[in-house]
Scaffold this active site. Structure first.
Site, PDB file in Angstrom:
ATOM      1  N   TYR A 132       0.816  -1.220   0.000  1.00  0.00           N
ATOM      2  CA  TYR A 132       0.000   0.000   0.000  1.00  0.00           C
ATOM      3  C   TYR A 132       0.853   1.276   0.000  1.00  0.00           C
ATOM      4  CZ  TYR A 132      -4.527  -2.339   0.577  1.00  0.00           C
ATOM      5  OH  TYR A 132      -5.685  -3.067   0.371  1.00  0.00           O
ATOM      6  N   ASN A 192     -13.471  -3.426   4.281  1.00  0.00           N
ATOM      7  CA  ASN A 192     -14.359  -3.455   3.112  1.00  0.00           C
ATOM      8  C   ASN A 192     -14.175  -4.677   2.214  1.00  0.00           C
ATOM      9  OD1 ASN A 192     -11.991  -2.687   1.963  1.00  0.00           O
ATOM     10  ND2 ASN A 192     -12.754  -0.787   1.042  1.00  0.00           N
ATOM     11  N   HIS A 234      -9.873  -6.169  -2.010  1.00  0.00           N
ATOM     12  CA  HIS A 234      -9.039  -5.237  -2.775  1.00  0.00           C
ATOM     13  C   HIS A 234      -9.056  -5.684  -4.224  1.00  0.00           C
ATOM     14  CE1 HIS A 234      -5.582  -2.863  -4.107  1.00  0.00           C
ATOM     15  NE2 HIS A 234      -5.257  -3.956  -4.787  1.00  0.00           N
ATOM     16  N   GLU A 274       0.906  -5.106  -8.992  1.00  0.00           N
ATOM     17  CA  GLU A 274       0.330  -5.836  -7.852  1.00  0.00           C
ATOM     18  C   GLU A 274       0.359  -7.351  -8.070  1.00  0.00           C
ATOM     19  OE1 GLU A 274      -3.505  -4.082  -7.055  1.00  0.00           O
ATOM     20  OE2 GLU A 274      -2.588  -2.235  -6.317  1.00  0.00           O
TER      21      GLU A 274
HETATM   22  N1  UDP Z   1      -9.500   3.285   3.046  1.00  0.00           N
HETATM   23  C1  UDP Z   1      -9.818   3.612   4.333  1.00  0.00           C
HETATM   24  N2  UDP Z   1     -10.368   4.855   4.567  1.00  0.00           N
HETATM   25  C2  UDP Z   1     -10.633   5.732   3.566  1.00  0.00           C
HETATM   26  C3  UDP Z   1     -10.300   5.380   2.253  1.00  0.00           C
HETATM   27  C4  UDP Z   1      -9.742   4.139   2.015  1.00  0.00           C
HETATM   28  O1  UDP Z   1      -9.606   2.836   5.241  1.00  0.00           O
HETATM   29  O2  UDP Z   1     -11.139   6.830   3.846  1.00  0.00           O
HETATM   30  C5  UDP Z   1      -8.900   1.963   2.802  1.00  0.00           C
HETATM   31  C6  UDP Z   1      -9.926   0.976   2.275  1.00  0.00           C
HETATM   32  O3  UDP Z   1      -9.646  -0.294   2.848  1.00  0.00           O
HETATM   33  C7  UDP Z   1      -9.641   0.961   0.789  1.00  0.00           C
HETATM   34  C8  UDP Z   1      -8.128   1.147   0.765  1.00  0.00           C
HETATM   35  O4  UDP Z   1      -7.878   2.061   1.833  1.00  0.00           O
HETATM   36  O5  UDP Z   1     -10.072  -0.231   0.197  1.00  0.00           O
HETATM   37  C9  UDP Z   1      -7.558   1.707  -0.509  1.00  0.00           C
HETATM   38  O6  UDP Z   1      -8.251   2.885  -0.853  1.00  0.00           O
HETATM   39  P1  UDP Z   1      -8.702   3.187  -2.350  1.00  0.00           P
HETATM   40  O7  UDP Z   1      -9.165   4.591  -2.383  1.00  0.00           O
HETATM   41  O8  UDP Z   1      -7.611   2.765  -3.279  1.00  0.00           O
HETATM   42  O9  UDP Z   1      -9.998   2.251  -2.525  1.00  0.00           O
HETATM   43  P2  UDP Z   1     -10.262   0.894  -3.331  1.00  0.00           P
HETATM   44  O10 UDP Z   1      -9.426   0.933  -4.574  1.00  0.00           O
HETATM   45  O11 UDP Z   1      -9.881  -0.245  -2.411  1.00  0.00           O
HETATM   46  O12 UDP Z   1     -11.740   0.898  -3.608  1.00  0.00           O
END
Ligand code: UDP
Length: 141
Positions: A51, A114, A117, A128
């Site tokens: 990350y 959530n 990924h 990745e």
């Molecule tokens: N995340 C979080 N808080 C936030 C935004 C993101 O904890 O306000 C975490 C969440 O687990 C997310 C990951 O960081 O899946 C990566 O963020 P991204 O914006 O890339 O979202 P994704 O691609 O997973 O939808």
């Protein structure tokens, strides 16, 4: 349409809920093939490296803490338009905003926990997939 590979992770919350099989069934029903997979309990170093793109974000520390809180299931998915298709199956980052029937709407509890990924673009998919499955050819067949 292009045959692509993308990186998917079933996060610790979904592994703990025992829904790996249900999530795999959604991949398969959508025409995505699991072409590599492994279960792992990530180290802090691995999660921070994976990350790294988010390291300046306020949620970085909590995200890393969450990703190392239990085992994860990591897979490379292959299929037509796999990157976008997987993102559609996942739903929005915040499960409250995710469309009904998506993985996050059905299995995720919060924006932090959530469920899944998925790579968001061709360049990140390449990096990745290589991160967890070194030597795999991302753009094949
Ligand atoms: N995340 C979080 N808080 C936030 C935004 C993101 O904890 O306000 C975490 C969440 O687990 C997310 C990951 O960081 O899946 C990566 O963020 P991204 O914006 O890339 O979202 P994704 O691609 O997973 O939808």
């Amino acid at each position: 349409m292009a045959i692509e590979r993308t990186l998917s992770i079933i996060k610790p919350d979904a592994v703990a809920k025992n829904v790996i099989g249900q999530i795999y069934a959604r991949f398969e029903a959508a025409g995505l093939k699991v072409v590599a997979s492994k279960m792992a309990h990530l180290s802090q170093r691995e999660a921070e490296a994976f990350y790294a793109v988010h390291k300046e974000r306020p949620f970085f520390k909590d995200l890393v803490g969450f990703m190392i809180s239990g085992p994860v299931m990591i897979q490379a998915l292959e299929g037509e338009n796999a990157i976008l298709k997987n993102r559609e199956l996942m739903g929005a980052t915040d499960p409250k905003k995710a469309d009904p029937g998506t993985i996050r709407a059905d299995f995720a509890d919060s924006i932090d926990a959530n469920a899944v990924h998925g790579s968001d673009a061709a360049d990140t998919a390449c990096v990745e997939v290589g991160f967890f499955f070194p030597g795999m050819n991302v753009f094949s067949r």
